[in-house]
Design an enzyme around this catalytic site. Sequence first.
Site, PDB file in Angstrom:
ATOM      1  N   GLY A 208       0.817  -1.209   0.000  1.00 28.63           N
ATOM      2  CA  GLY A 208       0.000   0.000   0.000  1.00 28.63           C
ATOM      3  C   GLY A 208       0.852   1.261   0.000  1.00 28.63           C
ATOM      4  O   GLY A 208       0.613   2.203  -0.771  1.00 28.63           O
TER       5      GLY A 208
ATOM      6  N   ASN B 168       7.726 -12.836   1.237  1.00 35.33           N
ATOM      7  CA  ASN B 168       6.584 -13.671   0.855  1.00 35.33           C
ATOM      8  C   ASN B 168       6.913 -14.618  -0.296  1.00 35.33           C
ATOM      9  O   ASN B 168       7.993 -14.579  -0.878  1.00 35.33           O
ATOM     10  CB  ASN B 168       5.327 -12.832   0.584  1.00 35.33           C
ATOM     11  CG  ASN B 168       5.415 -11.941  -0.629  1.00 35.33           C
ATOM     12  OD1 ASN B 168       6.075 -12.259  -1.604  1.00 35.33           O
ATOM     13  ND2 ASN B 168       4.738 -10.805  -0.562  1.00 35.33           N
TER      14      ASN B 168
ATOM     15  N   VAL C 191       7.101   4.804  13.598  1.00 39.25           N
ATOM     16  CA  VAL C 191       6.120   5.820  14.016  1.00 39.25           C
ATOM     17  C   VAL C 191       5.391   5.332  15.258  1.00 39.25           C
ATOM     18  O   VAL C 191       4.915   4.189  15.307  1.00 39.25           O
ATOM     19  CB  VAL C 191       5.126   6.100  12.872  1.00 39.25           C
ATOM     20  CG1 VAL C 191       3.973   6.984  13.364  1.00 39.25           C
ATOM     21  CG2 VAL C 191       5.844   6.765  11.699  1.00 39.25           C
TER      22      VAL C 191
ATOM     23  N   GLU D  83      -2.764 -23.986  -1.412  1.00 38.78           N
ATOM     24  CA  GLU D  83      -1.476 -23.909  -2.109  1.00 38.78           C
ATOM     25  C   GLU D  83      -0.714 -25.198  -1.897  1.00 38.78           C
ATOM     26  O   GLU D  83      -0.634 -25.679  -0.761  1.00 38.78           O
ATOM     27  CB  GLU D  83      -0.583 -22.870  -1.435  1.00 38.78           C
ATOM     28  CG  GLU D  83      -0.682 -21.510  -1.872  1.00 38.78           C
ATOM     29  CD  GLU D  83       0.202 -20.620  -0.970  1.00 38.78           C
ATOM     30  OE1 GLU D  83       1.204 -21.084  -0.402  1.00 38.78           O
ATOM     31  OE2 GLU D  83      -0.177 -19.455  -0.852  1.00 38.78           O
TER      32      GLU D  83
ATOM     33  N   HIS E 211      -1.249 -13.963   6.336  1.00 42.13           N
ATOM     34  CA  HIS E 211      -2.095 -13.046   5.574  1.00 42.13           C
ATOM     35  C   HIS E 211      -3.009 -12.215   6.469  1.00 42.13           C
ATOM     36  O   HIS E 211      -4.232 -12.301   6.357  1.00 42.13           O
ATOM     37  CB  HIS E 211      -2.976 -13.840   4.597  1.00 42.13           C
ATOM     38  CG  HIS E 211      -2.231 -14.644   3.582  1.00 42.13           C
ATOM     39  ND1 HIS E 211      -2.815 -15.654   2.848  1.00 42.13           N
ATOM     40  CD2 HIS E 211      -0.957 -14.576   3.153  1.00 42.13           C
ATOM     41  CE1 HIS E 211      -1.927 -16.182   2.029  1.00 42.13           C
ATOM     42  NE2 HIS E 211      -0.782 -15.556   2.193  1.00 42.13           N
TER      43      HIS E 211
ATOM     44  N   ASN F  63      -4.372 -15.546  -2.175  1.00 45.06           N
ATOM     45  CA  ASN F  63      -3.281 -14.792  -1.561  1.00 45.06           C
ATOM     46  C   ASN F  63      -3.525 -13.291  -1.779  1.00 45.06           C
ATOM     47  O   ASN F  63      -3.977 -12.886  -2.837  1.00 45.06           O
ATOM     48  CB  ASN F  63      -1.952 -15.207  -2.179  1.00 45.06           C
ATOM     49  CG  ASN F  63      -1.834 -16.710  -2.318  1.00 45.06           C
ATOM     50  OD1 ASN F  63      -2.593 -17.318  -3.059  1.00 45.06           O
ATOM     51  ND2 ASN F  63      -0.928 -17.303  -1.612  1.00 45.06           N
TER      52      ASN F  63
ATOM     53  N   PHE G 237      -1.704 -10.094  -1.844  1.00 43.17           N
ATOM     54  CA  PHE G 237      -1.025  -8.833  -2.159  1.00 43.17           C
ATOM     55  C   PHE G 237      -1.443  -8.189  -3.467  1.00 43.17           C
ATOM     56  O   PHE G 237      -1.336  -6.970  -3.612  1.00 43.17           O
ATOM     57  CB  PHE G 237       0.496  -8.929  -1.983  1.00 43.17           C
ATOM     58  CG  PHE G 237       1.275  -9.673  -3.039  1.00 43.17           C
ATOM     59  CD1 PHE G 237       1.331  -9.259  -4.357  1.00 43.17           C
ATOM     60  CD2 PHE G 237       2.033 -10.783  -2.672  1.00 43.17           C
ATOM     61  CE1 PHE G 237       2.084  -9.932  -5.299  1.00 43.17           C
ATOM     62  CE2 PHE G 237       2.799 -11.469  -3.603  1.00 43.17           C
ATOM     63  CZ  PHE G 237       2.812 -11.039  -4.932  1.00 43.17           C
TER      64      PHE G 237
HETATM   65  P1  FAE Z   1       3.210  -4.840   4.559  1.00 42.42           P
HETATM   66  O1  FAE Z   1       3.717  -5.393   3.288  1.00 42.42           O
HETATM   67  O2  FAE Z   1       3.197  -5.702   5.765  1.00 42.42           O
HETATM   68  O3  FAE Z   1       4.065  -3.515   4.867  1.00 42.42           O
HETATM   69  C1  FAE Z   1       3.939  -2.792   6.067  1.00 42.42           C
HETATM   70  C2  FAE Z   1       5.272  -2.126   6.372  1.00 42.42           C
HETATM   71  O4  FAE Z   1       5.105  -1.191   7.430  1.00 42.42           O
HETATM   72  C3  FAE Z   1       6.348  -3.109   6.839  1.00 42.42           C
HETATM   73  O5  FAE Z   1       7.517  -2.912   6.087  1.00 42.42           O
HETATM   74  C4  FAE Z   1       6.552  -2.754   8.325  1.00 42.42           C
HETATM   75  O6  FAE Z   1       7.864  -2.979   8.777  1.00 42.42           O
HETATM   76  C5  FAE Z   1       6.189  -1.280   8.336  1.00 42.42           C
HETATM   77  N1  FAE Z   1       5.704  -0.800   9.631  1.00 42.42           N
HETATM   78  C6  FAE Z   1       4.826  -1.390  10.451  1.00 42.42           C
HETATM   79  N2  FAE Z   1       4.576  -0.612  11.536  1.00 42.42           N
HETATM   80  C7  FAE Z   1       5.361   0.510  11.384  1.00 42.42           C
HETATM   81  C8  FAE Z   1       5.550   1.677  12.184  1.00 42.42           C
HETATM   82  N3  FAE Z   1       4.895   1.872  13.329  1.00 42.42           N
HETATM   83  N4  FAE Z   1       6.445   2.610  11.748  1.00 42.42           N
HETATM   84  C9  FAE Z   1       7.107   2.416  10.574  1.00 42.42           C
HETATM   85  N5  FAE Z   1       6.961   1.318   9.790  1.00 42.42           N
HETATM   86  C10 FAE Z   1       6.078   0.383  10.195  1.00 42.42           C
HETATM   87  O7  FAE Z   1       1.733  -4.278   4.404  1.00 42.42           O
HETATM   88  N6  FAE Z   1       0.762 -12.694  -0.070  1.00 42.42           N
HETATM   89  C11 FAE Z   1       0.517 -13.064  -1.345  1.00 42.42           C
HETATM   90  O8  FAE Z   1      -0.331 -12.460  -2.026  1.00 42.42           O
HETATM   91  N7  FAE Z   1       1.212 -14.107  -1.916  1.00 42.42           N
HETATM   92  C12 FAE Z   1       2.143 -14.810  -1.215  1.00 42.42           C
HETATM   93  O9  FAE Z   1       2.761 -15.739  -1.761  1.00 42.42           O
HETATM   94  C13 FAE Z   1       2.390 -14.453   0.135  1.00 42.42           C
HETATM   95  N8  FAE Z   1       3.274 -15.145   0.888  1.00 42.42           N
HETATM   96  C14 FAE Z   1       3.591 -14.680   2.146  1.00 42.42           C
HETATM   97  C15 FAE Z   1       4.605 -15.297   2.874  1.00 42.42           C
HETATM   98  C16 FAE Z   1       5.014 -14.777   4.089  1.00 42.42           C
HETATM   99  C17 FAE Z   1       6.101 -15.452   4.860  1.00 42.42           C
HETATM  100  C18 FAE Z   1       4.394 -13.608   4.607  1.00 42.42           C
HETATM  101  C19 FAE Z   1       4.835 -12.993   5.915  1.00 42.42           C
HETATM  102  C20 FAE Z   1       3.372 -12.996   3.901  1.00 42.42           C
HETATM  103  C21 FAE Z   1       2.962 -13.520   2.674  1.00 42.42           C
HETATM  104  N9  FAE Z   1       1.971 -12.910   1.930  1.00 42.42           N
HETATM  105  C22 FAE Z   1       1.694 -13.333   0.664  1.00 42.42           C
HETATM  106  C23 FAE Z   1       1.211 -11.762   2.474  1.00 42.42           C
HETATM  107  C24 FAE Z   1       1.669 -10.414   1.905  1.00 42.42           C
HETATM  108  O10 FAE Z   1       3.070 -10.302   1.958  1.00 42.42           O
HETATM  109  C25 FAE Z   1       0.987  -9.303   2.705  1.00 42.42           C
HETATM  110  O11 FAE Z   1      -0.411  -9.447   2.544  1.00 42.42           O
HETATM  111  C26 FAE Z   1       1.400  -7.921   2.265  1.00 42.42           C
HETATM  112  O12 FAE Z   1       2.783  -7.721   2.406  1.00 42.42           O
HETATM  113  C27 FAE Z   1       0.656  -6.854   3.045  1.00 42.42           C
HETATM  114  O13 FAE Z   1       0.899  -5.611   2.417  1.00 42.42           O
HETATM  115  P2  FAE Z   1       0.663  -4.267   3.203  1.00 42.42           P
HETATM  116  O14 FAE Z   1       0.927  -3.132   2.292  1.00 42.42           O
HETATM  117  O15 FAE Z   1      -0.659  -4.331   3.881  1.00 42.42           O
END
Ligand code: FAE
Length: 536
Positions: free
Chosen positions: A56, A153, A284, A392, A477, A515, A517
């Site tokens: 996002g 991921n 933050v 999966e 997720h 999934n 993202f």
């Molecule tokens: P996200 O990508 O989590 O980014 C949030 C960021 O904000 C992170 O870098 C944090 O470090 C940072 N943050 C948090 N709090 C703070 C704060 N207070 N101050 C500053 N920075 C902060 O959010 N999804 C798929 O569609 N396909 C896959 O194959 C898949 N495999 C996955 C495997 C693993 C091991 C994991 C953990 C997740 C997987 N996902 C997969 C889920 C996907 O990565 C996840 O839904 C997205 O990354 C979420 O995106 P957001 O933008 O919500």
Amino acid sequence: MTKTTLSVNVPSHLSRRSFLVGTGSILATAALAGRAAAAIGDGAHVPVLVIGTGYGGSVAALRLAQAGVDVHMVEMGMAWDTPGPDGKIFVNTKSPDFRAYWLRTRTKQPISNFLGFPIDKDVPRYTGILDAEEFGGIIVYQGRGVGGGSLVNGGMAVTPKRENFGGVLPSVNPDEMYSTYYPRANAELGVNNVDPAWWETVDCYQYARVGRKHAQRSNFAFTLVPNVYDMNYMKQEAAGTATKSAVDGEILYGNNYGKKSLQKTYLAKARATGRVQISTLHRVTSVSPSGSSYRVVIEQLNTDGSIAATKAVTADRVFFSAGSVGTSKLLTKLKATGALPNLNGEVGKGWGDNGNVMVGRANHLWDPTGAVQTSIPTAGIDNWAAGGAFAEVAPIPTGIETWASFYLSITKNPNRAQFTWNASANKVDLNWQTAWKQPSIDMAKSIFDKINAKEGTIYRTDLFGVYKIWGDHLTYHPLGGAVLNKATDNYGRLAGYSGLYVMDGSLIPGNTSVNPFVTITALAERNIERIIATDL
Ligand code: FAE
């Protein structure tokens, strides 16, 4: 920050030789220090501050910058642009070290046991890449660093079936998503497909072909799914002409080659505009109104998690893109503690685990899944319509034959949890209960009980403990907590405060049917387009 990195980047257990190798790479970082030097200063004012650098946040930063707006991104994790002592940025799943986990002293691997024996091990406490965040009834895995979840991921880039979209984001017009925003997200993310002819023959997908055989023999639909891992690169890895990454088991703690994480797609483009700065190891902790803008309090972290400095800056607009858990925790705390009292009562609600549940099946000796398994999944069993589960076919990339088929199911679990402020403990709680995974187990069983009956096989009981079949303790997720059209308007503007936005997985009410993202990215593309057109 460079000095901090020098003093704590090298845990004491590392040898003098590895320290020297590491020092070389740290000096290389010093050359990159322009980035570190750009860390936001105490008292700074910025037009737009984006909290988090995941999907996002990256979409928001790119589109705002392209519209001529200067953006400062604040990321609590590390930059992940510098090799460690072994010359690689990311550590392999087979040998987790200090880089693997966010401020833990022991690994928390998704498969905790093998043949009944615990396989977790001690690691030095460090601001590593994977956060296994523990709440009362669930562990939530999240990526930490520039690129968020894209760093860790599996890259599975799945657009939900259109007929399921109404259940994913009921207030969003599917026509515009499927004609404009899903295609835009897929193109920018670099989504590609595995070559089916190659997939049919290569050793490293034998586990997936076994998964297909078992699915089809029980009359389940089996589909290949797209990914952001560069499939041409994987072909070269398998052929031995490129350095191995996925084929050598890299995934959970980052891929050194092949994966098109956000650092290589949205964020590279955003930085190329010259309008986007990123402060890493900055977290933050507060956002509150200050005249016509917002006061943002930020802790600068050392790599042992201690606080190096606390800064206060102002921003005209703030995008909460800290991920479902990060954004929900911040908003819940800020509402309860009086920093943002006008947020509405929907904040913190509608959180779900995308119905994640894991299971392994024991295969017959004549049905090996292969010693070499690429860590990048490419296939799933689709029983969503009939049984509420999309499973999966996942690897167990240990380098040895495991006689196991392994699955991560996404299920239509209806349970939703809420974040609440716990004043006495000074933290945010989540009321998810482990028992709430039972519907997911039942839905996954709609596939695997049938396959086991057909194949004459049984569930593995040794992967999640001793005699424990279901991996019902975690989610990869997290979704929801600041749900679209409830905590925000239908484009992510937070109720109660003009200039505050949510743009990440917390907008999605708990489940994406696949999934998540691609949906998070496409929704962000939709929302930011409207926000730029009408608010700026
Ligand atoms: P996200 O990508 O989590 O980014 C949030 C960021 O904000 C992170 O870098 C944090 O470090 C940072 N943050 C948090 N709090 C703070 C704060 N207070 N101050 C500053 N920075 C902060 O959010 N999804 C798929 O569609 N396909 C896959 O194959 C898949 N495999 C996955 C495997 C693993 C091991 C994991 C953990 C997740 C997987 N996902 C997969 C889920 C996907 O990565 C996840 O839904 C997205 O990354 C979420 O995106 P957001 O933008 O919500």
